[in-house]
Motif scaffolding. Structure first.
Motif, mmCIF file in Angstrom:
data_model
loop_
_atom_site.group_PDB
_atom_site.id
_atom_site.type_symbol
_atom_site.label_atom_id
_atom_site.label_comp_id
_atom_site.label_asym_id
_atom_site.label_seq_id
_atom_site.Cartn_x
_atom_site.Cartn_y
_atom_site.Cartn_z
ATOM 1 N N GLY A 185 0.814 -1.205 0.000
ATOM 2 C CA GLY A 185 0.000 0.000 0.000
ATOM 3 C C GLY A 185 0.844 1.250 0.000
ATOM 4 N N GLU A 186 0.182 2.365 0.237
ATOM 5 C CA GLU A 186 0.820 3.677 0.248
ATOM 6 C C GLU A 186 0.961 4.159 1.687
ATOM 7 N N MET A 187 2.165 4.594 2.031
ATOM 8 C CA MET A 187 2.399 5.096 3.391
ATOM 9 C C MET A 187 1.663 6.415 3.577
ATOM 10 N N LYS A 188 0.892 6.488 4.673
ATOM 11 C CA LYS A 188 0.138 7.702 4.973
ATOM 12 C C LYS A 188 -0.149 7.711 6.466
ATOM 13 N N ILE A 189 0.186 8.819 7.122
ATOM 14 C CA ILE A 189 -0.095 8.959 8.546
ATOM 15 C C ILE A 189 -1.600 9.128 8.729
ATOM 16 N N ARG A 190 -2.185 8.258 9.518
ATOM 17 C CA ARG A 190 -3.609 8.375 9.814
ATOM 18 C C ARG A 190 -3.850 8.803 11.247
ATOM 19 N N ASP A 191 -2.849 8.622 12.111
ATOM 20 C CA ASP A 191 -2.973 9.006 13.515
ATOM 21 C C ASP A 191 -1.939 10.086 13.819
ATOM 22 N N SER A 192 -2.279 11.326 13.502
ATOM 23 C CA SER A 192 -1.328 12.429 13.667
ATOM 24 C C SER A 192 -1.140 12.828 15.132
ATOM 25 N N LEU A 193 -1.932 12.292 16.030
ATOM 26 C CA LEU A 193 -1.716 12.543 17.456
ATOM 27 C C LEU A 193 -0.524 11.739 17.976
#
Length: 151
Positions: free
Chosen positions: A106-114
């Motif tokens: 898949g594509e790396m993507k931050i989903r939990d920016s906390l």
């Protein structure tokens, strides 16, 4: 009243004086690179992972934590690398960490920016210099040595 207090203390001791189960994941991309995240709380690079939620098994927690912190999808868990249980391995709580190697896509993507401020794929021979968060330096050393560790 004192008997009720004793029961209450016993219950709180059971709930709060036991290690918390968690996972760390060594995510391997199709090109062989290892994905690390930079933690917001201490600014250090780390393996993705986290606590196992109530009602989850380890594979479900691995899948969820991987998606939350990296945006990547679990293809399969390749192997158990180790179980780490030293009381001081996590500065926040006494946790027991189940470390797995995982094939991901898949594509790396931050989903939990906390929790996560950066995400990056590294060749196994070029991991970021310096101390990793928690005991992840030791976890990766055990992984590269081909060990299955109980510590």
């Amino acid at each position: 009243m004192s008997r009720l207090w004793q029961i209450g203390q016993t219950i709180l001791g059971i709930i709060f004086r036991h290690p918390i189960p968690g996972t760390s994941i060594i995510p391997i991309l199709p090109d062989g690179q290892i994905v690390l995240v930079r933690r917001r709380d201490n600014g250090k690079w780390s393996l993705p992972g986290g606590m196992v939620d109530w009602g989850e098994d380890i594979p479900t927690a691995v899948r969820r934590e991987l998606a939350e912190e990296t945006g990547l999808e679990l293809v399969k868990i390749r192997r158990l690398v180790g179980v780490y249980s030293a009381p001081d391995r996590d500065p926040r709580v006494h946790s027991i960490c189940v470390l797995v190697e995982a094939e991901v896509k898949g594509e790396m993507k931050i989903r939990d920016s906390l929790e996560v401020i950066d995400i990056k794929a590294f060749p196994p021979t070029s991991l970021p210099p310096g101390e990793l968060s928690h005991d992840h330096t030791q976890q990766l050393q055990d992984y590269f040595a081909g060990l299955t560790t109980v510590a």
